[in-house]
Design an enzyme around this catalytic site. Structure first.
Site, short mmCIF file in Angstrom:
data_model
loop_
_atom_site.label_atom_id
_atom_site.label_comp_id
_atom_site.label_asym_id
_atom_site.label_seq_id
_atom_site.Cartn_x
_atom_site.Cartn_y
_atom_site.Cartn_z
N THR A 1 -26.48 115.12 110.84
CA THR A 1 -25.91 113.93 110.92
C THR A 1 -25.59 113.42 109.37
OG1 THR A 1 -25.32 111.76 111.74
CG2 THR A 1 -27.46 112.12 111.35
N ARG B 1 -31.08 104.17 103.92
CA ARG B 1 -31.32 103.97 105.57
C ARG B 1 -31.42 105.37 106.16
NH1 ARG B 1 -28.55 105.99 110.38
NH2 ARG B 1 -29.10 104.63 112.17
N THR C 1 -22.89 112.42 115.92
CA THR C 1 -24.08 113.28 115.47
C THR C 1 -24.13 114.49 116.37
OG1 THR C 1 -25.68 111.60 114.89
CG2 THR C 1 -26.67 113.55 115.55
N SER D 1 -18.91 113.12 110.66
CA SER D 1 -20.27 112.31 110.86
C SER D 1 -21.38 113.37 110.52
CB SER D 1 -20.29 111.81 112.10
OG SER D 1 -19.82 113.06 113.11
N THR E 1 -27.75 110.77 120.56
CA THR E 1 -26.60 110.58 119.44
C THR E 1 -26.30 109.07 119.74
OG1 THR E 1 -24.56 110.91 118.86
CG2 THR E 1 -25.26 111.40 121.24
N GLY E 2 -25.74 108.35 118.78
CA GLY E 2 -25.56 107.01 118.56
C GLY E 2 -25.97 106.17 117.72
N ASP F 1 -32.27 107.88 113.15
CA ASP F 1 -32.97 108.66 114.50
C ASP F 1 -33.16 110.17 114.21
OD1 ASP F 1 -30.26 108.52 115.25
OD2 ASP F 1 -30.79 109.44 117.23
#
Ligand code: SD4
Length: 288
Positions: A170, A180, A152, A51, A203-204, A183
């Site tokens: 990330t 895309r 991330t 990732s 993160t997420g 964040d």
């Protein structure tokens, strides 16, 4: 307790170990900024982390695009978005901060800038990640895809002089549309630092963090007197209550104060971060 460094997910542990000699330099001169950059670079170099950086998961077109950011305690910051072909996106972000007049460079422009200041171009898609991508594409065609991905790396550190900094990197969510941006490179969403208060990172599922400027919100709540734990939990609660995330969407927030206090909160179980300080290096699991 200072110095302290925290980094997200299990790969944060080796990242912290790599950064610790910088942060804890004997002359007491350790630099938080150098430490968070070193921590993130360590993860970017690891082809087994799917990732981040080399080996990062590609977008729907099969292109590995990287997002990264870095910020110090004087509101100086730099970011790159949708950068292709340069493994150490965090160092390009630092170069944006230190060697350009801008805060965020994206796409081809970010690559051109990176090459102009001496970064080398290389292939980031490894054979293993390509095989995973092809398997996921087959699953998607069969109608059974599982694209949940959220590893991330965010590193936050406070050094012996009390300077605080944060960095993140990330390749973004799996199955993202080409173009895309998440964040991670958006200051205030995936990362935020205020030298009077502390730092926070996310993160997420990046869109959840972007919709509420989650990291800035955590830091501002700490400024208003909330403990790091209450600040992280209250922002996660707000996201859960008001953004109605899908049940499989993870978002975790990690915070560090200038005094070295650490806390985190997450929407779902499974989030863990590495913490390193005078008591050693360890993983901390976060309950949802
Ligand atoms: C993003 N937040 O691009 C990132 C994804 C990730 O841990 O892996 N987060 O939305």
């Amino acid at each position: 307790m200072i110095p302290t460094i925290v980094s997200t997910w299990p790969h944060g542990l080796s990242a912290n170990r790599a950064a610790w000699p910088i942060l804890s330099a004997r002359d007491g001169d350790g630099s938080a900024m150098d430490a968070v950059e070193a921590a993130v670079r360590h993860v970017e170099s690891d082809p087994d982390v799917r990732s981040v950086g080399r080996g990062g998961y590609p977008d729907r077109l099969g292109r590995v695009t990287l997002d990264a950011a870095i910020m110090d305690d004087a509101f100086r910051c730099g970011s790159v978005a949708a950068l292709e072909g340069v493994v150490h996106a965090v160092s390009v972000a630092r170069a944006v901060m230190e060697r350009s007049e801008h805060a965020l460079l994206a796409g081809d422009g970010a690559l051109e800038f990176a090459l102009s200041v001496g970064f080398e171009r290389e292939r980031l898609l490894t054979a293993d990640t390509l095989a995973l991508y092809e398997a996921k594409q087959r699953e998607a065609r069969a109608g059974t895809p599982n694209f949940e991905s959220h590893d991330t790396v965010v590193s936050l550190a406070v050094d012996p002089s009390g300077h605080i900094a944060g960095a993140s990197s990330t390749s973004g969510l799996m199955n993202r549309l080409h173009g895309r941006v998440g964040d991670t490179p958006i200051i205030g969403s995936g990362l935020y630092v205020d030298g009077e208060v502390g730092a926070a990172g996310a993160t997420g599922h990046g869109e959840l963090a972007m919709r509420v400027a989650a990291s800035a919100l955590v830091v501002e709540r700490m400024r208003c007197g909330a403990s790091p734990l209450d600040a992280c939990r209250s922002v996660i609660d707000m996201i859960r209550d008001r953004l109605s995330p899908r049940p499989d969407q993870q978002l975790a927030l990690l915070a560090l104060t200038t005094k070295g206090e650490v806390a985190a909160a997450a929407l779902l179980p499974g989030f863990a971060y590495a913490q390193s300080d005078a008591e050693g290096h360890r993983m901390v699991s976060v309950e949802a």
